[in-house]
Design an enzyme around this catalytic site. Structure first.
Site, short mmCIF file in Angstrom:
data_model
loop_
_atom_site.label_atom_id
_atom_site.label_comp_id
_atom_site.label_asym_id
_atom_site.label_seq_id
_atom_site.Cartn_x
_atom_site.Cartn_y
_atom_site.Cartn_z
N SER A 14 -5.54 3.31 4.52
CA SER A 14 -5.19 2.36 3.45
C SER A 14 -6.41 1.62 2.91
O SER A 14 -6.35 0.42 2.64
CB SER A 14 -4.14 1.36 3.96
N SER B 14 0.79 -1.23 0.00
CA SER B 14 0.00 0.00 0.00
C SER B 14 0.82 1.28 0.00
O SER B 14 0.25 2.38 0.00
CB SER B 14 -0.96 0.00 1.20
N LYS C 246 -0.24 3.67 -2.61
CA LYS C 246 -1.28 4.69 -2.48
C LYS C 246 -0.71 6.11 -2.35
O LYS C 246 -1.43 7.09 -2.57
CB LYS C 246 -2.18 4.37 -1.29
#
Length: 361
Positions: free
Chosen positions: A191, A134, A137
């Site tokens: 997340s 993640s 992101k």
């Protein structure tokens, strides 16, 4: 009379013999039952011994057994569930955890840079290209923020946003509508995978154009070892190096929106009649002893536990990157170890201190 007596005696002796023979025939059966009872006792003792041996068996052996989940209704009702061993990370398979460093970090990849001077304070396998989970992101957020799209525009979660690769969970059910700003907040702070995917899917031109923009931005920033295939990080094909990620953190830190949303300790969103509370995936943002300007965490089995941060330690602005950490909380522990180490250093660092910190790149 004599013959009669003899006949009676013979019959008596025959009868007596029958009784003796019967007793002899019955006796083995009795002994057999006794032996059977003894055998049962022995087997019970053996079973107990086996139980004790299993209890003290190595953990590796115990892990191979299928765990039993006890039903909440009754302790007698037990359901067996399949045991799925954890997959080794790419870093583990590459042997990166065998590289030692003076700080005994649990992350197989680490990089600490002075943001102002660009001086490398600590380096460990910093050019290794690994899945970044993640941490992806952060680039997703940068593309959205720099596109200057309306943050109050409503976005609805669709079936296309549901993760089919990892089967990850989400509290944003299909049909949930939030603003683009809310989706971005959840993606960076907690997340949220469906939120991140929806941001990419609703980008002008669609998901393919969005991913192309992610890769174009990485190339523009000089992130030569980085590749993106989707906006969430659930795919292990999203890969980068600590060097590239330090570059990304440095640029992202210059965006006020990314700084604010990524370091938000918590956030509430209204979903229908419900209010959902989300929290930051990085516990250090709530720690008053830390001054964090930007951060992002990440985890999939192929990547291990990951963390990137911009923070101030001992009056210095630092960029920290930790990839492929072995334990659930060890990435935070590594950040603490680095902070304590930096706090003991003189204000001016020299090249030997970098080597002392463990330059295994």
């Amino acid at each position: 009379m004599h013959l009669r007596n003899r006949t009676a005696v013979n019959r008596f002796l025959q009868l007596l013999g029958f009784v003796v023979v019967s007793a002899a025939l019955v006796a083995p059966g009795v002994h057999a039952q006794d032996r059977k009872k003894a055998s049962v006792k022995k087997s019970q003792v053996s079973a107990s011994s086996a139980t004790v041996k299993r209890a003290v068996a190595p953990r590796k052996v115990a892990a191979a057994a299928k765990p039993v989940r006890v039903s909440a209704r009754t302790s007698k009702a037990a359901t067996r569930v399949a045991f799925v061993p954890a997959k080794p990370s790419f870093g583990q398979m590459a042997g990166l955890h065998e590289i030692n460093d003076p700080l005994d970090l649990k992350s197989s990849v680490a990089l600490v840079i002075d943001q102002d001077t660009h001086e490398v304070l600590l380096s460990k396998n910093d050019q290794a290209v690994l899945p970044i989970a993640s941490l992806t992101k952060l680039m997703t957020g940068m593309i959205i923020s720099q596109a200057k799209l309306p943050m109050d525009e409503p976005i609805t979660i669709t079936q296309d946003d549901v993760d089919t690769e990892k089967g990850s969970r989400s509290r944003l059910n299909v049909g949930t509508t939030l603003t683009r700003g809310e989706m971005l907040h959840l993606a960076l702070m907690s997340s949220e995978n469906r939120a991140a995917h929806a941001l990419g899917r609703t980008y002008p031109g669609g998901l393919d154009v969005f991913v192309a923009q992610m890769n174009a931005k990485a190339k523009l920033l000089g992130m030569t070892g980085t590749r993106y295939v989707e906006p969430t990080g659930l795919s292990s094909r999203n890969q980068s190096s600590a060097r590239d990620l330090a570059t990304l953190v440095n640029v992202a830190h210059g965006d006020p929106l990314l700084r604010e949303l990524s370091t938000s300790p918590g956030y509430e969103v209204a979903v229908g009649q419900r209010t959902l509370q989300y929290n930051n995936t990085n516990g250090l943002v709530k720690n008053p002893t830390w001054d964090i300007g930007l951060q992002k965490t990440g985890y999939i089995s192929e990547a291990g536990r990951c963390l990137v941060m911009q923070t101030q330690v001992a009056g210095r602005k630092l960029i920290m990157v930790f990839l492929d950490s072995a334990g659930k909380f060890s990435r935070l522990g590594d950040a603490e170890r680095v902070r304590h180490w930096v706090e003991t250093l003189p204000s001016s660092l020299t090249a030997p201190l970098q080597a002392r910190a463990g330059n295994h790149g």
